[in-house]
Design an enzyme around this catalytic site. Sequence first.
Site, mmCIF file in Angstrom:
data_model
loop_
_atom_site.group_PDB
_atom_site.id
_atom_site.type_symbol
_atom_site.label_atom_id
_atom_site.label_comp_id
_atom_site.label_asym_id
_atom_site.label_seq_id
_atom_site.Cartn_x
_atom_site.Cartn_y
_atom_site.Cartn_z
ATOM 1 N N PHE A 55 -3.494 3.543 -6.572
ATOM 2 C CA PHE A 55 -3.686 4.396 -7.258
ATOM 3 C C PHE A 55 -2.424 5.417 -7.201
ATOM 4 C CE2 PHE A 55 -5.129 8.708 -8.952
ATOM 5 C CZ PHE A 55 -5.615 8.197 -10.090
ATOM 6 N N ASP A 101 4.159 7.027 -1.286
ATOM 7 C CA ASP A 101 3.390 7.827 -1.939
ATOM 8 C C ASP A 101 2.383 8.623 -1.118
ATOM 9 O OD1 ASP A 101 1.512 9.230 -3.489
ATOM 10 O OD2 ASP A 101 1.453 7.521 -5.046
ATOM 11 N N LYS A 147 -0.495 17.488 -4.920
ATOM 12 C CA LYS A 147 -1.670 18.085 -4.252
ATOM 13 C C LYS A 147 -1.615 19.276 -3.375
ATOM 14 C CE LYS A 147 -4.309 13.938 -5.417
ATOM 15 N NZ LYS A 147 -4.877 14.436 -6.859
#
Length: 420
Positions: A160, A245, A274
């Site tokens: 994801f 990531d 984030k």
Amino acid sequence: MSRTTASGQPSAAGQPSSTAGATAAAIAAADAHSAHNYHPLPVVVATADGAWMTDVEGRRYLDMLAGYSALNFGHGNRRLIEAAKAQLDRVTLTSRAFHHDRFADFCTQLAELCGMEMVLPMNTGAEAVETAVKTARKWGYQVKGVKDGAAKIVVAGNNFHGRTTTIVSFSTDREARADFGPYTPGFEIVPYGDLTAMEHAVSENTVAVLLEPIQGEAGVLVPPHGYLAGVRELTQERNVLFIADEIQSGLGRTGKTFACEHEGVVPDMYVLGKALGGGVVPVSAVVSSAEVLGVFKPGEHGSTFGGNPLACAVALEVVAMLRTGEFQQRAAELGEHLHRELGLLTGGGAVREVRGRGLWAGVDIDPVYGTGREISEKLMDRGVLVKDTHGSTIRIAPPLVISKEDLDWGLDQLRATLGG
């Protein structure tokens, strides 16, 4: 206001089992006027502080999701709020048409935290992943010498990385991918954790391997020990970029600044987001070497809001907080406690498996006890907020500022929900 325990947490008896009043009205209004691309739990948050949120009815909930790690430092962290307030009175946006006085410090200090040389700031995690893809391809053509249009990036199944059309092109999640074609070519998907498959997939046209060091959305999947180190060795041998990531796993969540550190691995490129914005503003970045990010020339990539003064001010404070090591240590120590307690729930009971690192866990529930959504709703009724994924899995990722007492209270509610 719901009844509370002596330590201030809401009692299980104080939580209603259905929505009513202001909650129902707010949800109905949202359903009437917003696209239904999410299926949130039926709670409407009005205020939050630290690890706690309060809804429009005055009920308190322990946040055990932390905005998918965007809120690593808790809700309303005073250092971050004060940094934002101070910048709001000065300047919030210049666009990249002009320099501003927070930009150089942000790039310098984030690069130092990562042990890299250059930073390319963006806003969202998906934008940062798109930037990493473009960077890898350009590097492949200009530096490695791959034939124009032939560049390939190897990714892992169950990944994801975001929801743009390019990113869903290499997703194996049907919900994320279906009906959004035609899909972007240039990607090869191999099983996560399978180093042999990775070796076979990497060819002379491969410009990068893009991986999550821990797959969050897939259920907090930790790869076999040695996998990341093996990928690092393989990519170095074959002149391929290793892109990590770390949007969810990085910046303290796993007990290290970066999850790659658990195997002593330094990638060629970090993709961050984030927690970099402290739960205050969206901030993301690609961080790499001068050789890699130096491939860009003016006009070839950009963002009006990327690296804006407000974002830089908040992210600078995030970097300063991470430099102390305090939050990484909290995540390591409380994470050890979390996994020890969750481990006691496995072995013949409602919990089939627990995975994760630091203050991050994926908990697989026996379907006999309910779906992940059903367990999440039951926990909500007891004053704890988590989120389900992939059927019967719930994810636990509280803010790193959570107290041990509150963490234990949340775990007690999970035990009670599962009848343990």
